[in-house]
Write an enzyme that holds these catalytic residues in place. Sequence first.
Site, PDB file in Angstrom:
ATOM      1  N   GLU A   1       9.574  31.663   8.513  1.00 10.14           N
ATOM      2  CA  GLU A   1      10.029  33.058   8.438  1.00 10.14           C
ATOM      3  C   GLU A   1       9.734  33.711   7.084  1.00 10.14           C
ATOM      4  O   GLU A   1       9.668  34.930   7.001  1.00 10.14           O
ATOM      5  CB  GLU A   1      11.534  33.133   8.742  1.00 10.14           C
ATOM      6  CG  GLU A   1      11.848  32.839  10.198  1.00 10.14           C
ATOM      7  CD  GLU A   1      13.333  32.657  10.480  1.00 10.14           C
ATOM      8  OE1 GLU A   1      13.759  32.914  11.610  1.00 10.14           O
ATOM      9  OE2 GLU A   1      14.084  32.235   9.575  1.00 10.14           O
TER      10      GLU A   1
ATOM     11  N   ASP B   1      13.727  34.524  22.255  1.00 10.62           N
ATOM     12  CA  ASP B   1      14.141  33.887  23.528  1.00 10.62           C
ATOM     13  C   ASP B   1      15.358  34.637  24.071  1.00 10.62           C
ATOM     14  O   ASP B   1      15.887  35.537  23.425  1.00 10.62           O
ATOM     15  CB  ASP B   1      14.476  32.406  23.299  1.00 10.62           C
ATOM     16  CG  ASP B   1      15.578  32.223  22.267  1.00 10.62           C
ATOM     17  OD1 ASP B   1      15.257  32.010  21.088  1.00 10.62           O
ATOM     18  OD2 ASP B   1      16.772  32.334  22.623  1.00 10.62           O
TER      19      ASP B   1
END
Length: 236
Positions: free
Chosen positions: A11, A198
């Site tokens: 990230e 997700d």
Amino acid sequence: MLGIIGAMDEEVAKLKEQMEDVQVETRGAMDFYQGTMRGCPVVVVRSGIGKVNAAVCTQILADCYGVDRIINTGIAGSLNAKIDIGDIVLSTDTLEHDMDAVTFGYPLGQVPRMEVLAFEADEELRVTAKKVCERVLPELKVFEGRVVSGDQFVSDQDKKNWLVEHFAGLCTEMEGAAIGHTAYLNGIPFLVIRAISDKADDSAVMDYPAFEAKAIEHSVTLLLALCEELKEKESR
Ligand code: ADE
């Protein structure tokens, strides 16, 4: 100085590549990259996963770098059917979904003996992030609402239903509320920016690895443009 926290190497790696005049210091087993990004003075750091790592990291940013704003970037599981994989969620507030002192009369999520249920994010940062997101990622939808965090990867429909029913959050992840909580204690404005990887249900185990990279790409694109915008705003 803007503090930028991501939980995982993936990230923050691309953000670090974009920095200039970098100095690195290690504290609490975390590497703090201080420099500029698109002209904006920043400290970028990988906190590690979960609420404790995120809280420690935020406190170090407050104590050692004097940050006056904190952004938490990364990915999350969607809790709302309208919010799809790849879309962006900006926090209006954050809450610890695994805090439970109901026995003592506190609502689920509230830390006992604290006066707030959820930690309110900075409105100005959020409005700016939304504007920038609509400009640089026009194909995505951007949502504003509650982010719920806990020390749990949510990949189960029952748990997801429970979170939706009790907290009305838009997405779930594992750090945002700890960062919000610590920022609140230190009086530092913060914002959580999450790209959805997700649906936090039984499909999460399959979807997460497939969409993680794409979601990270979206949050990096947004963060870089946001730094540029914050820099411009300051020079106006
Ligand atoms: N980060 C990304 N997806 C997540 C999920 N489903 N639960 C917790 N953290 C996440």
